[in-house]
Scaffold this motif. Structure first.
Motif, PDB file in Angstrom:
ATOM      1  N   ILE A 125       0.835  -1.206   0.000  1.00  0.00           N
ATOM      2  CA  ILE A 125       0.000   0.000   0.000  1.00  0.00           C
ATOM      3  C   ILE A 125       0.866   1.250   0.000  1.00  0.00           C
ATOM      4  N   ASP A 126       1.968   1.213   0.736  1.00  0.00           N
ATOM      5  CA  ASP A 126       2.826   2.390   0.870  1.00  0.00           C
ATOM      6  C   ASP A 126       3.717   2.629  -0.344  1.00  0.00           C
ATOM      7  N   CYS A 127       3.774   1.667  -1.276  1.00  0.00           N
ATOM      8  CA  CYS A 127       4.566   1.867  -2.486  1.00  0.00           C
ATOM      9  C   CYS A 127       3.869   2.857  -3.423  1.00  0.00           C
ATOM     10  N   THR A 128       4.621   3.316  -4.406  1.00  0.00           N
ATOM     11  CA  THR A 128       4.092   4.350  -5.300  1.00  0.00           C
ATOM     12  C   THR A 128       3.053   3.815  -6.270  1.00  0.00           C
ATOM     13  N   LEU A 129       3.053   2.509  -6.535  1.00  0.00           N
ATOM     14  CA  LEU A 129       2.105   1.942  -7.489  1.00  0.00           C
ATOM     15  C   LEU A 129       0.727   1.832  -6.837  1.00  0.00           C
ATOM     16  N   HIS A 155      -8.211   1.241   3.102  1.00  0.00           N
ATOM     17  CA  HIS A 155      -6.768   1.407   3.283  1.00  0.00           C
ATOM     18  C   HIS A 155      -6.032   1.150   1.972  1.00  0.00           C
ATOM     19  N   MET A 156      -6.440   0.109   1.257  1.00  0.00           N
ATOM     20  CA  MET A 156      -5.782  -0.216  -0.007  1.00  0.00           C
ATOM     21  C   MET A 156      -5.959   0.890  -1.044  1.00  0.00           C
ATOM     22  N   LEU A 157      -7.119   1.511  -1.063  1.00  0.00           N
ATOM     23  CA  LEU A 157      -7.425   2.472  -2.122  1.00  0.00           C
ATOM     24  C   LEU A 157      -7.069   3.908  -1.764  1.00  0.00           C
ATOM     25  N   THR A 158      -6.986   4.226  -0.474  1.00  0.00           N
ATOM     26  CA  THR A 158      -6.730   5.616  -0.077  1.00  0.00           C
ATOM     27  C   THR A 158      -5.463   5.787   0.757  1.00  0.00           C
ATOM     28  N   ARG A 159      -4.853   4.660   1.187  1.00  0.00           N
ATOM     29  CA  ARG A 159      -3.705   4.668   2.102  1.00  0.00           C
ATOM     30  C   ARG A 159      -4.074   5.227   3.479  1.00  0.00           C
ATOM     31  N   ILE A 160      -5.348   5.259   3.795  1.00  0.00           N
ATOM     32  CA  ILE A 160      -5.828   5.700   5.110  1.00  0.00           C
ATOM     33  C   ILE A 160      -6.321   4.456   5.850  1.00  0.00           C
ATOM     34  N   PRO A 161      -5.665   4.056   6.952  1.00  0.00           N
ATOM     35  CA  PRO A 161      -5.941   2.752   7.565  1.00  0.00           C
ATOM     36  C   PRO A 161      -7.360   2.553   8.080  1.00  0.00           C
ATOM     37  N   ARG A 162      -7.984   3.594   8.627  1.00  0.00           N
ATOM     38  CA  ARG A 162      -9.294   3.397   9.240  1.00  0.00           C
ATOM     39  C   ARG A 162     -10.266   4.463   8.746  1.00  0.00           C
ATOM     40  N   LEU A 163     -11.501   4.037   8.475  1.00  0.00           N
ATOM     41  CA  LEU A 163     -12.560   4.985   8.147  1.00  0.00           C
ATOM     42  C   LEU A 163     -12.924   5.791   9.383  1.00  0.00           C
TER      43      LEU A 163
END
Length: 281
Positions: A121-125, A195-203
């Motif tokens: 998730i933290d990678c640029t892709l 998290h996968m789509l926004t890099r934000i772990p929790r809603l």
């Protein structure tokens, strides 16, 4: 009146040897002083990389208080030992009132430690909605084995090059309970997809706010949105279903967001990208 006979199935020699090997490690068999902490650390029961003194082989060592070693955790350990969906645990022992479980270290094809979903998730892709849906579908398959999620962390999920999605946890955050009507598993999958789509772990919860962020308010949560990334209506509806307290895992598995599409093998390009990124540093 005829008496019903009880049938006892004796374990095979191979099974007895496997069980003996699983239970024959002790605290002093490992070099704890040189142990390396892995991931976010629990203040009392940290996860560490330790080496066995005799073989110098590395293992991931996790622990919990013996009083917290419930039947559910024991059941999950047995599932993990027999299932390809988990990083296999190789031993367990009790020491000073704590239960310790050691698992294999996961490596990539290059011989480096394999990236977790959090690393990817933290990678640029960026991760696409199709790829996120494939991961969620793979995790939902575990529900059929009686595994419910307490708190599903991207750092405990390993998307492998062969297309499998594997979990690395022995019971701190996974609870094997037959509670299909409860929503906690749905919420965890929603948090993970976001998290996968926004890099934000929790809603965010309904009452939470975040300054200087574009938020979409739904009935159950607030979704942070990257203004540079398009968010599909079907995906937003999926998140709403995840956070709705009346949604079951069975109902969630039939959501349009998860219907069709490729399997987890579509994630391989992201896995490889994360591996190559790690090699540069």
């Amino acid at each position: 009146m005829s008496q019903q006979r009880r049938i006892f199935v004796l374990p095979t020699v191979a099974e007895l040897r496997e069980e003996e090997e699983f239970l024959n490690r002790r605290w002093d068999d490992f070099a704890h002083v040189q142990g390396l902490p892995l991931g976010p650390q629990h203040p009392v029961h940290p996860t560490k990389l330790v080496h066995e003194r005799r073989t110098n082989k590395p293992y991931v060592l996790q622990s919990c208080a013996q009083i917290s070693w419930t039947g559910s955790r024991a059941k999950l350990l047995e599932i993990a030992r027999r299932s390809d969906s988990f990083i296999p645990p190789r031993f367990m022992f009790v020491y000073e009132g704590n239960v310790f479980v050691g698992s294999e270290v996961v490596y990539s094809a290059d011989g480096q430690p394999a990236p977790t979903l959090a690393d990817i998730i933290d990678c640029t892709l960026p991760i696409s909605e199709i790829q996120a849906a494939a991961v969620v579908r793979a995790l939902l398959e575990l529900e059929g084995k009686g595994v419910m999620y307490g708190r599903l962390k991207a750092s405990n999920i390993f998307p492998c090059q062969d297309g499998r999605i594997r979990l690395a946890a022995f019971g701190t955050d996974l609870k094997p309970e037959g509670m299909r009507s409860l929503n906690s598993g749905c919420q965890e999958l929603g948090h993970l997809a976001n998290h996968m789509l926004t890099r934000i772990p929790r809603l965010l919860g309904k009452s939470q706010t975040k300054d200087q962020k574009l938020l979409i308010q739904t009935k159950s949560s607030r979704i942070e949105v990257d203004v540079n990334r398009e968010i599909g209506a079907i995906y937003l509806d999926f998140l709403e279903a995840c956070m709705d307290k009346d949604t079951s895992l069975e109902a969630l598995s039939k959501h349009k967001f998860l219907n069709g599409g490729p399997g987890p093998e579509c994630f391989q390009i992201n896995v490889r990208h994360a591996e190559l990124t790690a090699l540069r540093y």
